[in-house]
Structures are given as structure tokens and as C-alpha cells.
Scaffold this motif. Structure first.
Motif, PDB file in Angstrom:
ATOM      1  N   VAL A   1      -3.621  -2.310   7.451  1.00 34.28           N
ATOM      2  CA  VAL A   1      -2.818  -3.380   6.868  1.00 34.28           C
ATOM      3  C   VAL A   1      -2.418  -4.397   7.936  1.00 34.28           C
ATOM      4  CG1 VAL A   1      -0.585  -3.887   5.787  1.00 34.28           C
ATOM      5  CG2 VAL A   1      -1.992  -2.008   4.926  1.00 34.28           C
ATOM      6  N   THR A   2      -2.134  -3.934   9.140  1.00 33.73           N
ATOM      7  CA  THR A   2      -1.770  -4.852  10.232  1.00 33.73           C
ATOM      8  C   THR A   2      -2.904  -5.826  10.529  1.00 33.73           C
ATOM      9  OG1 THR A   2      -0.289  -3.203  11.201  1.00 33.73           O
ATOM     10  CG2 THR A   2      -1.039  -4.975  12.644  1.00 33.73           C
ATOM     11  N   GLY A   3      -4.154  -5.376  10.353  1.00 34.89           N
ATOM     12  CA  GLY A   3      -5.289  -6.267  10.578  1.00 34.89           C
ATOM     13  C   GLY A   3      -5.457  -7.328   9.506  1.00 34.89           C
ATOM     14  N   CYS A   4      -4.818  -7.128   8.345  1.00 32.13           N
ATOM     15  CA  CYS A   4      -4.981  -8.043   7.216  1.00 32.13           C
ATOM     16  C   CYS A   4      -3.713  -8.840   6.896  1.00 32.13           C
ATOM     17  CB  CYS A   4      -5.365  -7.267   5.949  1.00 32.13           C
ATOM     18  SG  CYS A   4      -6.870  -6.295   6.069  1.00 32.13           S
ATOM     19  N   CYS A   5      -2.583  -8.417   7.464  1.00 29.52           N
ATOM     20  CA  CYS A   5      -1.294  -8.961   7.033  1.00 29.52           C
ATOM     21  C   CYS A   5      -0.409  -9.381   8.199  1.00 29.52           C
ATOM     22  CB  CYS A   5      -0.529  -7.915   6.220  1.00 29.52           C
ATOM     23  SG  CYS A   5      -1.236  -7.550   4.611  1.00 29.52           S
TER      24      CYS A   5
ATOM     25  N   VAL B   1       6.899  -0.678   7.782  1.00 35.48           N
ATOM     26  CA  VAL B   1       6.650   0.738   7.508  1.00 35.48           C
ATOM     27  C   VAL B   1       7.942   1.509   7.776  1.00 35.48           C
ATOM     28  CG1 VAL B   1       5.219   2.750   8.018  1.00 35.48           C
ATOM     29  CG2 VAL B   1       4.264   0.450   8.327  1.00 35.48           C
ATOM     30  N   PRO B   2       8.492   2.231   6.785  1.00 37.70           N
ATOM     31  CA  PRO B   2       9.694   3.045   7.025  1.00 37.70           C
ATOM     32  C   PRO B   2       9.440   4.109   8.088  1.00 37.70           C
ATOM     33  CG  PRO B   2       9.290   2.786   4.670  1.00 37.70           C
ATOM     34  CD  PRO B   2       8.076   2.249   5.372  1.00 37.70           C
ATOM     35  N   ASN B   3      10.498   4.570   8.710  1.00 41.23           N
ATOM     36  CA  ASN B   3      10.376   5.541   9.802  1.00 41.23           C
ATOM     37  C   ASN B   3      10.015   6.940   9.339  1.00 41.23           C
ATOM     38  OD1 ASN B   3      10.992   3.661  11.825  1.00 41.23           O
ATOM     39  ND2 ASN B   3      13.194   3.909  11.460  1.00 41.23           N
ATOM     40  N   SER B   4      10.362   7.293   8.113  1.00 45.24           N
ATOM     41  CA  SER B   4      10.091   8.648   7.628  1.00 45.24           C
ATOM     42  C   SER B   4       9.813   8.616   6.134  1.00 45.24           C
ATOM     43  CB  SER B   4      11.281   9.567   7.923  1.00 45.24           C
ATOM     44  OG  SER B   4      12.455   9.054   7.319  1.00 45.24           O
ATOM     45  N   PRO B   5       9.079   9.617   5.628  1.00 44.65           N
ATOM     46  CA  PRO B   5       8.742   9.643   4.198  1.00 44.65           C
ATOM     47  C   PRO B   5       9.913  10.105   3.343  1.00 44.65           C
ATOM     48  CG  PRO B   5       7.853  11.583   5.273  1.00 44.65           C
ATOM     49  CD  PRO B   5       8.452  10.730   6.365  1.00 44.65           C
TER      50      PRO B   5
ATOM     51  N   LEU C   1       5.038  13.749  -0.469  1.00 49.65           N
ATOM     52  CA  LEU C   1       5.650  12.894   0.545  1.00 49.65           C
ATOM     53  C   LEU C   1       5.122  11.479   0.352  1.00 49.65           C
ATOM     54  CD1 LEU C   1       5.364  15.166   3.718  1.00 49.65           C
ATOM     55  CD2 LEU C   1       7.377  14.785   2.289  1.00 49.65           C
ATOM     56  N   TYR C   2       6.028  10.491   0.447  1.00 44.62           N
ATOM     57  CA  TYR C   2       5.690   9.112   0.094  1.00 44.62           C
ATOM     58  C   TYR C   2       6.239   8.143   1.134  1.00 44.62           C
ATOM     59  CZ  TYR C   2       6.328   4.638  -2.375  1.00 44.62           C
ATOM     60  OH  TYR C   2       6.342   3.314  -2.728  1.00 44.62           O
ATOM     61  N   THR C   3       5.364   7.236   1.603  1.00 37.38           N
ATOM     62  CA  THR C   3       5.777   6.149   2.495  1.00 37.38           C
ATOM     63  C   THR C   3       5.084   4.861   2.051  1.00 37.38           C
ATOM     64  OG1 THR C   3       6.030   7.629   4.400  1.00 37.38           O
ATOM     65  CG2 THR C   3       5.815   5.285   4.862  1.00 37.38           C
ATOM     66  N   PRO C   4       5.832   3.804   1.712  1.00 35.43           N
ATOM     67  CA  PRO C   4       5.209   2.520   1.374  1.00 35.43           C
ATOM     68  C   PRO C   4       4.928   1.693   2.632  1.00 35.43           C
ATOM     69  CG  PRO C   4       7.561   2.381   1.048  1.00 35.43           C
ATOM     70  CD  PRO C   4       7.281   3.788   1.512  1.00 35.43           C
ATOM     71  N   VAL C   5       3.864   0.895   2.582  1.00 39.51           N
ATOM     72  CA  VAL C   5       3.532  -0.036   3.657  1.00 39.51           C
ATOM     73  C   VAL C   5       3.362  -1.414   3.020  1.00 39.51           C
ATOM     74  CG1 VAL C   5       1.880  -0.662   5.459  1.00 39.51           C
ATOM     75  CG2 VAL C   5       2.387   1.767   5.005  1.00 39.51           C
ATOM     76  N   SER C   6       4.095  -2.416   3.516  1.00 36.59           N
ATOM     77  CA  SER C   6       4.057  -3.738   2.905  1.00 36.59           C
ATOM     78  C   SER C   6       3.790  -4.815   3.949  1.00 36.59           C
ATOM     79  CB  SER C   6       5.370  -4.032   2.175  1.00 36.59           C
ATOM     80  OG  SER C   6       6.464  -3.986   3.083  1.00 36.59           O
TER      81      SER C   6
ATOM     82  N   SER D   1       0.855  -1.182   0.000  1.00 37.00           N
ATOM     83  CA  SER D   1       0.000   0.000   0.000  1.00 37.00           C
ATOM     84  C   SER D   1       0.895   1.237   0.000  1.00 37.00           C
ATOM     85  CB  SER D   1      -0.927   0.006   1.218  1.00 37.00           C
ATOM     86  OG  SER D   1      -1.862   1.071   1.137  1.00 37.00           O
ATOM     87  N   THR D   2       0.292   2.382  -0.313  1.00 37.58           N
ATOM     88  CA  THR D   2       1.065   3.606  -0.480  1.00 37.58           C
ATOM     89  C   THR D   2       0.456   4.752   0.314  1.00 37.58           C
ATOM     90  OG1 THR D   2       1.828   2.989  -2.689  1.00 37.58           O
ATOM     91  CG2 THR D   2       1.848   5.315  -2.149  1.00 37.58           C
ATOM     92  N   CYS D   3       1.281   5.436   1.063  1.00 31.51           N
ATOM     93  CA  CYS D   3       0.860   6.666   1.744  1.00 31.51           C
ATOM     94  C   CYS D   3       1.421   7.835   0.945  1.00 31.51           C
ATOM     95  CB  CYS D   3       1.395   6.704   3.170  1.00 31.51           C
ATOM     96  SG  CYS D   3       1.058   5.206   4.125  1.00 31.51           S
TER      97      CYS D   3
END
Length: 462
Positions: A323-327, A332-336, A347-352, A279-281
Motif C-alpha cells: 500500500v505504501t508503494g501505491c498511496c 496502520v494501527p500498532n496492534s490488531p 485478528l484484524y488490522t486495517p490499512v488505509s 485494505s484489511t489484514c
């Protein structure tokens, strides 16, 4: 191996013949590998199916889906994500599928989207787009890396004649594959009008009052622009321009009735491939600079700006929780970091993570939509503010649009940087996140910049 036409015809006919003893409707899906095909020509050649065409190109440009016609369409007003998932599973349970490749986006594939807010009263603008609409294309072209595939999907009924159907389908798909793109260069913009810009600023000010009084944490507000043309604007020409200009974005077009929702969004909602979720922030925005030095300075200012960092963190925390509820194995990186596009940088932060057993892509979409980047925070309070004060219906703008296949692969993006084409007119949409110290004039300017990708693609002026 690329199959010969005669061999593919044999597979089609065999699949059709295999169902003649079945007394209920049944999906037949047959996939073959092809030489390269003009994807926009394929889309244009399907004009006989106007209102049932879709186009999707992923942000890395290595994956394209083009659908023409509908073998089956799912629409749901109540429990729309669950109902769509259930109808999809019911169709697959009885399907005959011939697909030796199992490449993502081949075989039975569903493409479509959902409205931003099913509780908002519709005003007629989005009459062609229900709260959810997902279709299995009758003819599906898939470009994956350097390979091209064609899938024919047919919903066969007990009284269908296999020979007649086979003859019609083989003639039609060959015509689609022979299609070539023709640009509507003679269509020009005749008028360009912002819709109630001063009212938008007043609503931003009202939102900041709500936030200061602790009734909201953040709310995302949007506004409209109307562009008129000298003649009907072809969706294929707009797609072509977006592909040339917005190379880091998802390019999408979903036709329904006499309208087409088209756009170039940089924002992935969620992707699942081989059970791995991404997912993408994407929140916090400034323009690109006119010089390299100015560009760097704007980016540095953005990555240290408290207002934009706060807005971005709202999104990160919400997506991380969903995502934590599904995966499992969520990262999650500490900063964007900065994510530069042609007109803007974000500003971009990926969540996997790894999808838990039994969880479907549509379940994740339901949990994520709308993120604080598109609705606000808290979710229900911000949605209610938008219902009460935003003077238009968002329809599919800022909503989940995308695809999923029968192998549990799929991807949904957030439908921003978009426009609703209605023959000789287009309605453009642009939004911004409002927090406590937001300035109405600055938010207005931000939305003006976000209109630019669609304005350029439509041939309008800045």
C-alpha cells in the motif's frame, strides 16, 4: 428523482440513435433510478443468461450489485491485470454514457475475478473459470444505501438495428425487474465427504519441516470437501442463506458456464472510493465460544497467542509495504483487534491511505495478491510449495473477486469461505496458515471450523 419508464425508454432510444454513424462497436450505458427491487428475484429471473450472472453484497450490507448477461467480457491469460485494465480503458474511451447520478457501482461496471495461481496446472474442476474473467453486465441492478438504480449496458455493432434492439431490451429488463425469489426447499444433501484429510495433515507436517529449515517463513494450505445434493442446487438459494447467516461478510456469486463460484468472505483485499484506499489484514483464527464467558476467553487467548500474532504480522507488514508503494498518508494501527463472525473470530488490522495519482485499483490488486494470509511468506517460495504439494487446483478460491466502475471506485475481496457449485454437487474449500510450530491436527480442526459457513448455507451437517 425516480424517472418514469417512458422517460427511461426515451433515454435508451436516444443513446442507441446517437451511435448510428459510428462504424466500430461501441458501448452504450444508460442509468436510471428505481423504486426498490427484489435483488434475488432479479438474479433468478435472469436464468436465460445462465453462466453470465453475478451477485455481490458488501460486508456492511449497504451495497449490492446484481448483473445479468454480458455486454462485454474481458479474459486474459498473460499479464492479466494489465491486459484487463487496458481492455477496460479501450472500451470506455469510445463509450456513450448517460448517468446523471455517478453513484459508486452505477454506469459501466466490471465484475469478476482472477485465479489464485495462473501457473498451477488445471485439472478440470475449474474448466469454466479462466485465469481472469471480468464482464460488464448487460443489465445491472445497484442497491446503494436506501436507493436502487438500473444500468443497461449494450455493445452496439455497426449493423445492429436500433428499433429491434430497443424493443428486445425494454421487454427483457422489465421482466427482470418483475422477478421474485423462489427457494429450492426440496433440494437436500445426500452425501458429504472430506477429501484426503490425512494427506492434508502430512502436507502440513512437510511444510513445518520446510519452515524449520528456513526454506519458508509461512505457507497457507487448503483442503476440499464435496457435498452432493438430491437435485441441482440453485445459486440464488445459497446466496439467500448466506445473506441471512453471514451478515458481516461479502456475499458473492460468479457464474461461468455450468458452474457458479459462491461464498461469504469476511476478508476485504482492497476498496477504493473517492481516491481513498482501505485494505484489511485478517489472519489468526479461533472459534466462537458456546457461552459469552467462553467466547471472551477464546478471544483473549487469540489476541495474546504468539503463533497467531506472528501469522497476523506477516500479513500486516506485506500489505503495508504494498500500500505504501501505491498511496500517500498511509496509516496502520500498532496492534490488531478482534473481528468476531458467526462461527469464528479473527485478528484484524486495517490499512488505509490516499491513492497516488495515476494508480488504478487493479494495479493495487496485483501488488497485494496473494497476501501472506492466503499464500504465505516469502511469496514465491510459498506459492511454489503450494504448486508442488497441494493435491488440487484452487482455481478462484483464495483469489481476488470484486468490481470496479468508470469513476475509479471499486472493491475486491479474497474469495475464502466458498464453494464451487456444479449442478447437483458443491466443492468446498478451507485453508489455514502454517508456521514453524503448527500442529497438523490443530490445523485440520481449524479448517473444519472454516468449512461451517458454507456447510450451513448448503444444508449440510457439521
Amino acid at each position: 428523482m425516480i424517472e418514469t419508464t417512458s422517460f427511461y425508454h426515451e433515454k435508451l432510444y436516444k443513446a442507441l440513435s446517437n451511435r448510428k454513424h459510428i462504424d466500430t462497436p461501441q458501448l452504450i450505458s444508460v442509468t436510471t433510478k428505481l423504486d426498490s427491487v427484489d435483488s434475488l428475484g432479479f438474479f433468478q429471473a435472469g436464468k436465460v443468461y445462465q453462466g453470465e450472472r453475478v451477485y455481490w453484497t458488501s460486508a456492511d450490507t449497504m451495497f449490492t450489485l446484481v448483473g445479468v448477461g454480458s455486454a462485454y467480457t474481458f479474459e486474459a491469460e498473460q499479464d492479466r491485470f494489465f491486459s484487463t485494465r487496458q481492455m477496460w480503458n479501450d472500451v470506455l474511451a469510445e463509450a456513450i454514457i448517460d448517468n446523471p447520478y455517478r453513484i459508486p457501482g452505477t454506469g459501466p461496471v466490471a465484475l469478476g475475478g482472477f485465479s489464485f495461481d495462473p501457473l498451477k496446472e488445471e485439472n478440470g474442476t475449474w474448466k469454466d473459470f479462466p485465469n481472469s474473467k471480468v464482464l460488464i453486465p448487460m443489465y445491472l441492478l445497484t442497491e446503494w444505501r436506501d436507493e436502487t438504480y438500473l444500468t443497461i449496458n449494450m455493445m452496439i455493432h455497426p449493423d445492429d438495428n436500433e428499433d429491434e434492439l430497443f424493443g428486445h431490451v425494454t421487454e427483457e429488463y422489465q421482466s427482470l425487474l418483475a422477478g421474485t425469489f423462489i427457494h429450492d426447499d426440496d433440494v437436500t444433501v445426500t452425501n458429504q465427504e472430506e477429501v484426503r484429510p490425512e494427506e492434508f495433515k502430512e502436507i502440513v507436517a512437510k511444510a513445518t519441516d520446510h519452515i524449520k529449515s528456513n526454506r519458508l517463513g509461512k505457507v497457507v494450505l487448503a483442503r476440499e470437501m464435496i457435498v452432493s445434493f438430491s437435485d441441482d442446487r440453485k445459486a440464488s438459494s445459497v446466496i439467500r442463506q448466506l445473506k441471512e447467516e453471514q451478515t458481516q461478510s461479502y456475499i458473492f456469486a460468479f457464474e461461468s458456464g455450468d458452474s457458479c463460484f459462491v461464498g461469504a468472505t469476511p476478508e476485504r483485499l482492497v476498496k477504493v472510493e473517492d481516491n481513498e484506499l482501505l485494505s484489511t489484514c485478517l489472519a489468526g483464527t479461533v472459534p466462537r465460544g458456546n457461552t459469552p464467558k467462553e467466547d471472551v476467553a477464546l478471544g483473549e487467548a487469540l489476541i495474546h497467542d504468539e503463533k497467531n500474532l506472528q501469522e497476523h504480522d506477516f500479513v500486516v507488514q506485506m500489505i503495508k509495504k504494498a500500500v505504501t508503494g501505491c498511496c500517500e498518508n498511509v496509516h496502520v494501527p500498532n496492534s490488531p483487534v478482534l473481528y468476531p463472525l458467526r462461527n469464528l473470530q479473527h485478528l484484524y488490522t486495517p490499512v488505509s491511505g490516499t491513492l497516488k495519482e495515476g494508480v488504478s485499483l487493479l494495479e493495487v490488486v496485483e501488488k497485494l495478491h496473494p497476501t501472506p494470509a492466503l499464500g504465505g511468506y516469502p511469496r514465491e517460495d510459498s506459492l511454489q510449495f503450494i504448486r508442488d504439494y497441494e493435491p488440487f487446483h484452487r482455481g478462484w478460491y483464495a483469489s481476488p473477486v470484486g468490481w470496479f466502475d468508470s469513476y475509479q471506485n471499486g472493491e475486491f475481496a479474497v474469495a475464502i469461505r466458498s464453494a464451487l457449485l456444479k449442478k447437483d454437487q458443491a466443492i468446498l474449500f478451507s485453508g489455514c496458515g502454517v508456521v514453524e510450530d503448527s500442529d497438523p491436527d490443530e490445523e485440520y480442526k481449524e479448517t473444519a471450523v472454516k468449512f461451517l459457513p458454507m456447510i450451513h448455507a448448503l444444508g449440510g451437517r457439521e
